[in-house]
Design a protein around this motif. Structure first.
Motif, short mmCIF file in Angstrom:
data_model
loop_
_atom_site.label_atom_id
_atom_site.label_comp_id
_atom_site.label_asym_id
_atom_site.label_seq_id
_atom_site.Cartn_x
_atom_site.Cartn_y
_atom_site.Cartn_z
N TYR A 87 0.81 -1.33 0.19
CA TYR A 87 -0.09 0.11 -0.14
C TYR A 87 0.89 1.28 -0.02
O TYR A 87 0.46 2.38 -0.23
N ASP A 88 2.20 1.18 0.18
CA ASP A 88 3.04 2.36 0.11
C ASP A 88 3.50 2.61 -1.18
O ASP A 88 4.37 3.50 -1.24
N ARG A 98 -5.71 0.21 0.69
CA ARG A 98 -5.47 -0.49 2.34
C ARG A 98 -6.49 -0.99 2.83
O ARG A 98 -7.62 -0.67 2.66
N GLY A 99 -6.07 -2.30 3.29
CA GLY A 99 -7.06 -3.27 3.85
C GLY A 99 -7.99 -3.98 2.94
O GLY A 99 -8.65 -5.01 3.48
N LYS A 100 -7.40 -4.07 1.56
CA LYS A 100 -8.05 -4.93 0.66
C LYS A 100 -7.29 -5.74 -0.08
O LYS A 100 -5.90 -5.38 -0.19
N PRO A 101 -7.51 -6.94 -0.31
CA PRO A 101 -6.54 -7.95 -1.03
C PRO A 101 -6.59 -7.14 -2.39
O PRO A 101 -7.33 -6.76 -3.04
N LEU A 107 -11.77 -7.40 -3.52
CA LEU A 107 -10.56 -7.77 -4.38
C LEU A 107 -10.40 -6.88 -5.76
O LEU A 107 -11.36 -6.57 -6.31
N THR A 108 -9.08 -6.10 -5.80
CA THR A 108 -8.93 -5.44 -6.82
C THR A 108 -7.74 -5.98 -7.70
O THR A 108 -6.78 -6.90 -7.02
N GLY A 132 -1.51 -5.97 3.53
CA GLY A 132 -0.20 -5.19 2.72
C GLY A 132 0.74 -6.21 2.39
O GLY A 132 1.60 -5.62 1.51
N HIS A 133 0.92 -7.38 2.93
CA HIS A 133 2.16 -8.07 2.69
C HIS A 133 1.71 -9.24 1.46
O HIS A 133 0.58 -9.62 1.34
N LEU A 134 2.86 -9.80 0.88
CA LEU A 134 2.59 -10.82 -0.01
C LEU A 134 1.99 -12.16 0.31
O LEU A 134 2.68 -12.64 1.37
#
Length: 161
Positions: A5-6, A23-26, A57-58, A133-135
């Motif tokens: 998200y950064d 942010r907060g979304k897959p 999801l995006t 926000g992580h893989l």
């Protein structure tokens, strides 16, 4: 600690894709190409986008000419191709480098998060970013977007609150 998200990406339409707004979304990030044997995966990606976007999801496509010069087109040509042939409506970044020192900072971060094997080695590598926000997972080109493995990973990520 840095998360997906950064990062921002240059958008295919000339604007910016700000992952911070997600942010907060897959998010499923895919390096794409218009002239690749895996190009028909656009159809599966669009199907995932249509099915799961109501669950936050995006999908973000990142066209790249890094592998076999299979994305030589201009932004307008890429947009027209994706729309005309696959009815792509998910966000698309501008054509960018996804490997090497000149790669997008997002892809450098993905390589750090996932390790050496997660680096894209061809078009249509898929990277699932969790709500934190992580893989969360990644998939090679040969893994269809509509495969059971991808769908289960997406569903786990959607349910992870």
């Amino acid at each position: 600690m840095t998360t997906a998200y950064d990062f921002t990406l240059p958008a295919l339409d000339g604007g910016t894709i700000d992952l911070g707004t997600l942010r907060g979304k897959p998010v499923l990030i895919v390096n794409t190409a218009s002239k690749c044997g895996f190009t028909p995966q656009f159809e599966g990606l669009q199907a995932l986008w249509s099915f799961y976007r109501g669950n936050d999801l995006t999908i973000v496509g990142v066209p790249s000419n890094d592998f076999g010069n299979q994305e030589p087109g201009t932004a307008e040509q890429i947009a027209t191709f994706c729309s005309r042939n696959y009815n792509v409506t998910f966000p698309m970044a501008a054509r960018s480098h996804v490997k090497g020192d000149g790669s997008l900072p997002l892809f450098q971060w993905i390589a750090q998060e996932g390790g050496f094997l997660s680096r894209p080695r061809w078009n249509f590598y898929k990277y699932l970013i969790g709500r934190d926000g992580h893989l969360a997972d990644w998939f090679v080109s040969t893994t269809s977007p509509e495969s059971r493995r991808v769908r289960l990973a997406i569903e786990r990520t959607i349910l992870d609150h």
